[in-house]
Design an enzyme around this catalytic site. Structure first.
Site, PDB file in Angstrom:
ATOM      1  N   HIS A 114      -3.514   4.388  -4.392  1.00 57.29           N
ATOM      2  CA  HIS A 114      -2.990   5.613  -3.795  1.00 57.29           C
ATOM      3  C   HIS A 114      -3.646   6.802  -4.482  1.00 57.29           C
ATOM      4  CE1 HIS A 114      -0.276   8.327  -1.849  1.00 57.29           C
ATOM      5  NE2 HIS A 114       0.274   8.726  -2.986  1.00 57.29           N
TER       6      HIS A 114
ATOM      7  N   CYS B  88      -4.491   9.407   2.117  1.00 55.78           N
ATOM      8  CA  CYS B  88      -4.045  10.139   0.926  1.00 55.78           C
ATOM      9  C   CYS B  88      -5.241  10.717   0.165  1.00 55.78           C
ATOM     10  CB  CYS B  88      -3.208   9.237   0.029  1.00 55.78           C
ATOM     11  SG  CYS B  88      -3.938   7.619  -0.310  1.00 55.78           S
TER      12      CYS B  88
END
Length: 1181
Positions: free
Chosen positions: A505, A261
């Site tokens: 994330h 990510c």
């Protein structure tokens, strides 16, 4: 039941909101009995599918202080309490509606209230009076569109905050309520509370000590409070089921491979920096050679074009593969700043000599000046350096301006810390950094991760840190900087990290156009975002309102925290005066035509494959071998059904409609062979017990469907293979099939025999064709037929129909039956084919009988004179790939040769020598690691070892694992292997440019020789001049530490073949120094037990302050600037368990060294961890 409605849109009640009373349906509910305790018994009640539970917000969540009691019929007060407005959302419309229920017991099991309007849409309350699969009354809010004429428009939705209140119509102080919010649409048309209130309690004599029940005399009121919010982003309360990023935003995301990510957010940022994308497109990749040398550039071009043109999220696998990343790297989060820097450098390197040369530097590079300026005299020492990004401290700073002020903060050097100015001596001075210019695109790295000395670990800084949408950088420029053009910047991107150091994330907020909106790029999902979502919500810091909660749960660490876990770690600003240039839309001409063409072709091929998969059940795959395949085949059986590479001998695989007939399929095949349909016929092929695949019988039912034929003739492995026979004779326009034309006599039926010819002179074995021979014919009778087929003789004994009259010609050929791969049997001339057990589809191999002279000539050339020997070669044939140990530019140096597994070292070496035209005694071979493709082990010459044993050794030790069985590296030696056996091979690394550049050499030294001869060999290999060679130091390294210095007379016999040997040119100051004045130095990361890098020896000067020693160390190891400043120096004792003693600028190295065994350790991050072997690889830590 009378509906009472108050509509806050217009203050009036719509007549359509009224409905007729519901008829008495008690008979459908069953018998209801009220007991003394108020219990209700329900019989014969159908169970309705239970709705999913939703979050219930009850009055118990209210603050501890006593609030004034509100009555349920005070609609304004109730609405204010139950539906507090969200300051971040804009209200579209509101409504309050009360449904009066007078006959609860007689309601249907699923009852809908009257419609009312809010926001121009119909609504109603859905009630399960006795529960939806539970013992609770279930209430839901439902959109009131019917299936008839009144339907919602396509894509209709409404974001509704609502509350449902059940209250006693006689005493409005008795009520129960629940609140929720939901995004209503055609698929999710209702939402609410399955466990709204327990049925038993609703009919209890009193509700919460109020003195009367909730439902009194079967009557109760239900009030619905609605507030519809505007949805500027289009995703408010969205569940993202069937969400289409391309349809909603016009953009697509990137797929997450596991932990990529962080890469996805960076790539999206670079992609929407349109000028960068245009520059990447200008890298030449049209030629295949360009793509190989610019692998990562080609992959990035493809990725950008896919983001530009695809309808769905794009994979980054091709790009990460071009970086040289393996699976383990995909699941490791790496340093984004360094990844960005290296990617930029790689692209800039590929842009040299193209239209895009210097495009990245002009776009991303600014200049800063590091200076020391004397206060009392006119003297300044400074240097101007380029920067691609700026790292700013978050800790201790509240906003971007404070960080910049912190960055250019001036340090005063005075007292004991005075600066030595050349020509002026020690002087008071100011030391600092100032910016000379800022780039068009400014990348700011926010230092959200810092080392916490108390925890001895890296921690995330979640402090609140503000950054503006418009930023003026001019206050941080030097007085001499060119300020003719404005340095006001516009925020383009915010890259966010949510979580902590160990888990989290990454995603990004980007503004693709100068005057457009921000969008959130979260891996494969792209959504519209508000300015607050992009800025304020990523400042970090404490949550605004927690309402007595102990914190908010972090979704990645599952811990509670009062601080936001999501915060910006990288900002992208674009200079306002260049926004239109940087974000200018790319035209079709800006995209390389070859790129678009190839990707479009790949997309069409993928679509075709998808369609084929969907229609696969309608088709059948049939392998068809032809006479041409057989004649081109060199090997066993009729053909190779599963080759590594397709050749002329490879049978075609046909995708045939199951409902088509054999005749239609045969016609199609004939047309492809350019033959009339009647001249071909199909034979079904079977798997024999001897593991061969041969024709078995002709298919004589042309109207049979392919599916029927498959069901009848397919093999156990579900395969369906056919042989296409072509008639060799045509009579009166019709084909002649000998097995059909001849009277059907069981004992003497003509058989289909395939013929192979072994050409001893050409050393090949190929199909010659097929003939028909009767069962009772003798083997010798086939000879004239073969002679006629090969056009070697025109024997009068051969009849026109291809059959023999039984009069054999004198045998000039040797015949063999190919029974199976390892069984080639000679055929007896006088035996009949029936006695030889020959049948349809068998293969007979023939060769010309050689004279002794011919046989001797072929044998001396290394050939085979007998077909059986050649068959044995084919059985043991191995195609081996050879590559030079040291890569060259000649494509001829990489080649493949067919060898026999039984060949000795000398035999296959001779074959390689014949190809390269090199003396075969001068080759040395090495095996290949199957995982890395690198050299594994040198091949030792052994008279008792053959090629098979070399390529596929028995797995007796771990060292034999991971070895390719079809490849070898070769090296052309300056001497024969016999002479080389008297030498010892030593690998030595020549270190230059401080200790930053390393080049490895393999030096051959006599086994009885000394390090002096190793020195001479290195001089020759590294091409060192005599002056340099005189000052070379050679030392042995073990576990990344100096083991000992090797003096010229040191014997090489005691050195291990795998010893770590290093050589360097001694610095001038060390050339005449006493060996006792040196200290051994090594690199480590945090702990001395984790050494890395190349160790070295360093001259210690008595009484020298370590501040000055650091300057010499910087020059010694070839590292300077900020990278050198990150290194900490420590004294390490020889003891295994010793702890490092760190040095500061005021220490003296000569005094810090306590004993001769002490070492100097350089503590810094090991940047070589996990490096792979791909030339275009990118690895970051």
């Amino acid at each position: 039941m009378d509906p009472v409605s108050t509509n806050l849109d217009n203050g009036a009640m719509d007549s359509e909101d009224r409905s007729e009373a519901v008829a008495d349906l008690g008979t459908h509910l069953g018998k209801l009995q009220m007991g003394g305790g108020g219990d209700m018994l329900i019989d014969d009640y159908d169970v309705v599918d239970e709705k999913p539970d939703v979050a219930i917000i009850t009055p118990d969540d209210s603050p501890e202080e006593q609030e004034p009691e509100i009555r349920a019929d005070d609609y304004d007060a109730m609405r204010l309490r139950m539906l507090p407005k969200d300051a971040d959302l804009q209200t579209d419309s509101e409504a309050v509606h009360t449904w009066v229920i007078d006959d609860w017991r007689h309601l249907e099991k699923k009852t809908r209230g009257p419609k009312f309007e809010c926001g121009g849409h119909p609504w109603r309350v859905l009630l399960f009076p006795f529960g939806n699969n539970v013992d609770f009354a279930s209430f839901y809010l439902e959109q009131g569109y019917e299936d008839g004429d009144q339907k919602p428009s396509e894509g209709w939705y409404a974001c509704v905050q609502f509350s449902l209140v059940l209250w006693n119509k006689h005493d409005p102080s008795i009520y129960v309520m629940h609140t929720a919010n939901h995004r209503f649409n055609a698929e999710e048309s209702d939402w609410g509370f399955t466990r709204f209130a327990e049925v038993r309690r609703l009919f209890a004599p009193q509700w919460d000590d109020k003195g009367r029940p909730m439902i009194e005399n079967d009557a109760v009121n239900v009030t619905a409070y609605l507030r519809i919010y505007k949805d500027p982003t289009g995703v408010l309360w969205h569940n993202f089921i069937n969400y289409n990023s391309k349809k909603e935003t016009g953009m697509v995301g990137l797929k997450n491979q596991g932990a990529t990510c962080y890469l996805n957010s960076l790539l999206q940022s670079l992609y929407f920096t349109n000028a960068f994308r245009k520059a990447v497109y200008q890298i030449p990749t049209e030629a295949e050679s360009d793509r190989k040398t610019a692998n990562s550039a080609w992959a990035l071009q493809r990725l950008f074009y896919m983001l530009q043109s695809y309808e769905e999220a794009v994979s980054t696998q091709e790009l990460t593969a071009s970086f040289g990343w393996e699976t383990k790297h995909i699941f490791e989060q790496q340093d984004v700043q360094e990844l960005s820097r290296i990617l930029m450098e790689r692209m800039e390197e590929r842009m040299k000599g193209t239209d895009a040369e210097n495009a990245l530097a002009n776009m991303f590079v600014g200049k800063m000046k590091t200076y020391i300026s004397c206060i009392n005299v006119d003297y300044e020492s400074s240097r101007i350096e380029d920067f691609w990004d700026i790292q700013l401290n978050v800790s201790g700073n509240k906003n971007l301006d404070e960080s910049f002020k912190d960055y250019i903060q001036v340090e005063t050097m005075e007292g004991e810390n005075k600066y030595f100015a050349e020509g002026y001596g020690l002087q008071d001075a100011k030391k600092g950094v100032i910016f000379e210019s800022f780039p068009q695109v400014l990348h700011l790295q926010l230092k959200r991760f810092e080392y916490d000395i108390n925890r001895d670990a890296m921690m995330k800084v979640n402090d609140r840190y503000e950054f503006p949408e418009i930023f003026d950088a001019s206050p941080y420029l030097s007085d001499s900087a060119n300020k003719y053009e404005s340095y006001v910047y516009q925020l383009h991107g915010v890259l966010v990290h949510s979580g902590d150091f160990n888990a989290g994330h990454y995603y990004a907020f980007l503004k693709p156009s100068a005057d457009g909106h921000f969008y959130k790029f979260d891996d494969d999902r792209v959504t519209r975002a508000t300015l607050k979502e992009a800025l304020e919500e990523n400042f970090g810091g404490d949550y605004a309102k927690l309402n007595r909660n102990v914190g908010v749960r972090n979704p990645y660490t599952r811990t509670l925290s009062t601080k936001r876990s999501m915060s910006a770690y990288m900002l992208v600003y674009i200079r306002e005066s260049h926004v239109q240039t940087i974000l200018h839309d790319l035209s079709a001409e800006d995209t390389p035509s070859h790129l678009a063409k190839q990707l479009n072709e790949e997309r069409e091929a993928a679509e075709l494959r998808r369609k084929e998969r969907e229609e696969q059940h309608l088709y059948l795959s049939i392998g068809v071998v032809t006479e041409g395949n057989f004649k081109a085949h060199q090997g066993f059986d009729l053909t190779d059904w599963d080759p590594d590479e397709a050749t002329d001998s490879t049978p075609k695989l046909h995708r045939v409609l199951r409902t088509s007939t054999l005749a239609e399929f045969a016609k199609t095949l004939a047309e492809r062979q350019r033959l009339p349909p009647e001249q071909v016929r199909l034979w079904v092929m079977v798997n024999r017990q001897n593991k061969t695949i041969r024709p078995d019988q002709p298919l004589l039912e042309p109207d049979m469907t392919i599916d029927e034929a498959y069901s009848k003739y397919a093999g156990r492995d579900k395969s369906f293979r056919l042989f296409l026979e072509t008639a060799s004779q045509i009579e009166e326009g019709k084909p002649v099939w000998p097995d059909i034309q001849t009277p059907n006599t069981t004992n003497n039926q003509p058989m289909l025999i395939f013929l192979k010819y072994f050409d001893a002179e050409a050393q090949n074995l190929k199909g010659a064709g097929h003939i028909y021979v009767k069962k009772q014919c003798k083997v010798a009778e086939m000879v004239p037929m073969i002679l006629q087929l090969m056009d070697w003789s025109h024997s009068p004994s051969a009849l026109s129909n291809g059959l023999t009259n039984g009069t054999p010609s004198p045998p000039t050929l040797a015949l063999y039956e190919e029974i199976k791969h390892s069984m080639i049997e000679p055929m007896k001339p006088k035996s009949t084919l029936h006695q030889a057990e020959i049948q349809d589809g068998d293969i007979v191999c023939f060769q010309q009988v050689l004279s002794e002279k011919e046989a001797l000539s072929i044998a001396q050339a290394g050939g085979y004179t007998d077909a059986r020997e050649f068959y044995d070669y084919l059985l043991n044939r191995k195609t081996v790939s050879f590559s030079p140990k040291f890569p060259t530019e000649s494509e001829r140096d990489i080649f493949k040769i067919d060898l026999s597994r039984k060949m000795s070292y000398e035999q296959f070496s001779a074959k390689v020598g014949e190809y390269l035209k090199v003396d075969p005694t001068h080759f040395r071979f090495s095996t290949v690691n199957s995982t890395t493709g690198k050299i594994k082990n040198p091949v030792k010459r052994n008279a008792n070892q053959n090629l098979y044993q070399i390529l596929s050794p028995q797995f007796g030790t771990y060292s034999n694992n991971n070895q390719r069985d079809d490849a070898l590296y070769y090296e052309i030696l300056d001497m024969s292997l016999s002479e080389m056996d008297t030498k010892k091979s030593l690998k030595i690394s020549w270190v230059t440019e401080g200790m930053s550049k390393e080049e490895s050499f393999e030096v051959l030294v006599p086994k009885s020789g000394t390090v002096r001869e190793l020195h001479q060999g290195l001089q020759q290999k590294a091409k060192l001049d005599d002056e340099t060679a005189q000052n070379v130091r050679i030392y042995e390294v073990r576990a990344n530490k100096v083991y000992k210095e090797l003096l010229p007379d040191h014997p090489v016999a005691i050195l291990s073949e795998f010893a770590g040997l290093y050589a360097e040119q001694m610095p001038e100051e060390e050339q005449d120094a006493d060996r006792r004045d040196f200290v051994d130095c090594f690199h480590f990361e945090k702990e001395p037990s984790k050494p890395h890098g190349i160790p070295f020896k360093f001259l210690v000067k008595s009484g020298e302050r370590f501040k000055d020693t650091r300057s010499r160390l910087s020059k010694r190891i070839g590292i300077k600037g900020k990278q050198f400043d990150k290194i900490k120096f420590a004294i390490i004792q020889r003891s295994i368990y010793s702890k490092p003693t760190y040095l500061n600028d005021e220490d003296t190295l000569s005094e810090a060294i306590g004993s001769p065994g002490d070492q100097l350790g350089l503590d810094h991050v090991n940047r070589s961890k996990g490096l792979g072997g791909k030339g275009d690889s990118i690895f970051i830590r």
